[in-house]
Each structure stands twice: as C-alpha cells, then as structure tokens.
Write a protein that holds these residues in place. Sequence first.
Motif, PDB file in Angstrom:
ATOM      1  N   LYS A 257       0.920  -1.137   0.033  1.00 18.09           N
ATOM      2  CA  LYS A 257      -0.056  -0.024   0.058  1.00 18.09           C
ATOM      3  C   LYS A 257       0.807   1.253   0.090  1.00 18.09           C
ATOM      4  CE  LYS A 257      -0.610  -0.254   5.174  1.00 18.09           C
ATOM      5  NZ  LYS A 257      -1.416  -0.304   6.243  1.00 18.09           N
ATOM      6  N   TYR A 298      -7.025  -3.074  -0.273  1.00 15.44           N
ATOM      7  CA  TYR A 298      -5.768  -3.602  -1.130  1.00 15.44           C
ATOM      8  C   TYR A 298      -5.630  -4.973  -0.888  1.00 15.44           C
ATOM      9  CZ  TYR A 298      -4.407   1.302  -0.832  1.00 15.44           C
ATOM     10  OH  TYR A 298      -4.220   2.756  -0.815  1.00 15.44           O
ATOM     11  N   SER A 319      -2.778  -6.317  -4.874  1.00 15.81           N
ATOM     12  CA  SER A 319      -2.656  -4.933  -4.005  1.00 15.81           C
ATOM     13  C   SER A 319      -1.901  -4.007  -4.808  1.00 15.81           C
ATOM     14  CB  SER A 319      -1.798  -5.411  -2.777  1.00 15.81           C
ATOM     15  OG  SER A 319      -2.607  -6.276  -1.802  1.00 15.81           O
ATOM     16  N   MET A 323      -3.267  -0.075  -6.061  1.00 17.36           N
ATOM     17  CA  MET A 323      -2.409   1.125  -5.766  1.00 17.36           C
ATOM     18  C   MET A 323      -2.029   1.832  -6.784  1.00 17.36           C
ATOM     19  SD  MET A 323       1.341   1.214  -3.543  1.00 17.36           S
ATOM     20  CE  MET A 323       2.160   0.036  -4.947  1.00 17.36           C
TER      21      MET A 323
END
Length: 416
Positions: A257, A298, A319, A323
């Motif tokens: 993240k 995420y 994830s 992002m």
Amino acid sequence: MPVFFVGSSSWRPTACTQCEGANSKGRCGHNRTGDFIGCLCPDGRVHSDNNCNKARRQYSKKTTRIYIIAVSSSIPMLCLLFFAFWLGYKKYGCKRKSKETARIESYLQKNGTVHPKRYAYAQVKRMTRSFAEKLGQGGFGAVYRGDLSDGRQIAVKMLKDFKTDGEDFINELGSISRTSHVNVVTLLGFCLEGSKRALIYDYMPNGSLERYAFKDSSEGGNTLGWEKLFDIAVGIARGLEYLHRGCNTRIVHFDIKPQNILLDQNFCPKISDFGLAKLCLNKESAISIGGARGTIGYIAPEVYSKQYGAVSSKSDVYSYGMMVLEMVGARDKNISPNNESSSQYFPQWIYENLDEYCVSASEINGEITEVVRKMIVVGLWCIQLRSTYRSTMTRVVEMLEGSTTGLELPPKVLLS
C-alpha cells in the motif's frame, strides 16, 4: 416527664440566649414553667448543652472517626487486591513475555548468520537522542529519526509490546534480512532487550508514497508528475518481482500500500514493513495463512474467500494493481467528465473511459498518454478477481517496460 416547648417566653434565661445566638443557630427548649431543658440544634438533635457549635464539633469528630475507620479497613483489602493482580501479572504476564522472548531468541540462534547487527536498548536511545524526533505512528508502533556513530541517518521503528506473540518481529527479521535490492528497504540492525523491540532502517528523507502521490494539487500539496509516478510504479514492480522470484526464499509481502512504499532522496521507491510477510519455498504455489491479513481496499479477494483462488504471490499483485490505479485516480481527480467516477467504482469507470482519460490526463502529449495508458492497463490486469487471471509481477514489469502496442485490456466482466 416534662413537656418540651420550642420558642421563647417573656423571660429568657442565659442558656436560651446562647442557644439561639449567631454562633449556635439553635432554638431554645423549655418547659411550661419556662425552665430551660435543652437546645434544639440544626442537626435535628436536642442537646442539653446551650451551644450547638460544640455539638456539631462532636458530631463532626464522630463522623470523621467513622470515615477513618472505613478507609483504614478498606486499605488492607485494596492492598490485597493489588497484590493478587501483581502476582497474576508476574505469573502469567512475565511467563508470556519470557515465552515470546525465548521464541525470538531461538529464531536468532538458528539464523545467526542471516540477521543484521544487534544493538542494546541504551544504544538505541542514544542514537535517537532519547526518541526526540518522531517520524510517524502506526498500528505497529512509532518510528523515530536517529543517527549511527558514523553519521548515517536512520529510522528506528519501536514495536508495540507483545501484539502478535513476536510474529511481526520474526517476520521482519526473517524476510527483509534475506533481501538485497534497490527497491527494498535495508534493515541495518535490531534491538531485543526485555520488552523493548526495535528495527533499524536507512532513513528515507521523502517519506512514503502517500505523502506525494495522493495529494490533491488544488490543496497545495506536493505532487509528482506522470513520469516520476511511472518510474515509481516500475520500481515497486521490480521490487515485488525480486521478492517473488529473485530471493533464495520466496517472500509474499501481504501489505502492499502507499504507506509502505518509502522514497529516498531521489524518489526511488523502497518496499518496507514486512510484519505480515510470509516466507515460502520456491516451488510452492499456494500459501497457508491463519486469517485475512493486509489493509482494507488492497486485500486480494482470495484472502477472504477460496472461491477466487489460492492465496499466493498473486495476492501481492492485486494489492499492487489497486495501488497503481489509485495513483492514477489521485493524480488528476477532476479530469473525469461531470465527476462521474465519484459515484462509480473507479476501475470500472476508467475501463469505460480509458482513451478519453489518457488524452485528458496527458494534455495531448503522446509520450505521457502512453505512460498513463500503461499504468491503467497494467493495473486492470492486476486486479482481476480470480488470481489465475492476474499477471505475474514478471509480466507486469514486461508490460510497463514495453510498448503499448499490443497491450490489450483484460476482460471487462471480471471487473464487476
């Protein structure tokens, strides 16, 4: 028995005068013949004494004695309860501490040549000047700025006491100690002394990716251009590819993240915070985890439900894709026509408005248009619901570093 009258008569004895005086504030009591019997005081009692002050003092002393006796008798009980609590803490709390510390020490002994330098807590305090400069706070604990004896700047992460039976500490040491890559943070040392646990990293002067890539330019925040955002996305992809394939032991991060992507003085991205990481054998494809791990927004679908596939390195891919798409959407929040994306799932909106968005975001600059298109298409491939349909990080790097010619969109149905 004489009858008690309250009031005054034409003849008032000295006792009545004292009883009803300003200092006493009582009422005189006498019989039919006018003889003084007693003083009716404000506390409702009749005192033969002609002054209620003395009666009040006596009553106050009696009440005080009662309070003193009550408090005195409760102190031993409180001390007993405190002793019982302390005894329980010593028996179970210290046992838990010693068990966790023993577990970590056992791990360190088995991997003595792998982990970095060990520091005493006094050294950590000295390096951080008694934790004078705080850089940030998270669920794991706080991060402080410091300096090594050679002048090298560091970031010291102080872990909270006993949150995960030492698992986060072992994960961090066990995973990041095995890495050496330009896009992964460097662990310089650690501290394990009683309840004090610290991890020592290189200091990243530009903070996290969230600090720059997710600021609205209209708010006067620091923003990065498309070229720099693209370079950061490529660097993160290379770092993840290294973790998934380049290490002797494959590492799945599980918490990719913006907050866990740090930027050095040249805005080179570094993957950090391996507290949730899992180590896997190279030939393993699926990973067994005790429960959902990561950050909401995420986390890959298979981490919640097996119907989307097995938990694997593809969970990091998801994830990463979320992002990257967030980086795209946050870079130019006001480009979407009539702000339609605000009421629609952004990946779905960007899928339907890809060409229009790319041209608007790049201000009709061909090179920037290609950069934006790559980021979006790659992000959409990464967030496919079923893990088997997602690209590997190796393929992600290839798509980012290659041409947009032949770069196809994934099936739209999988974005529902």
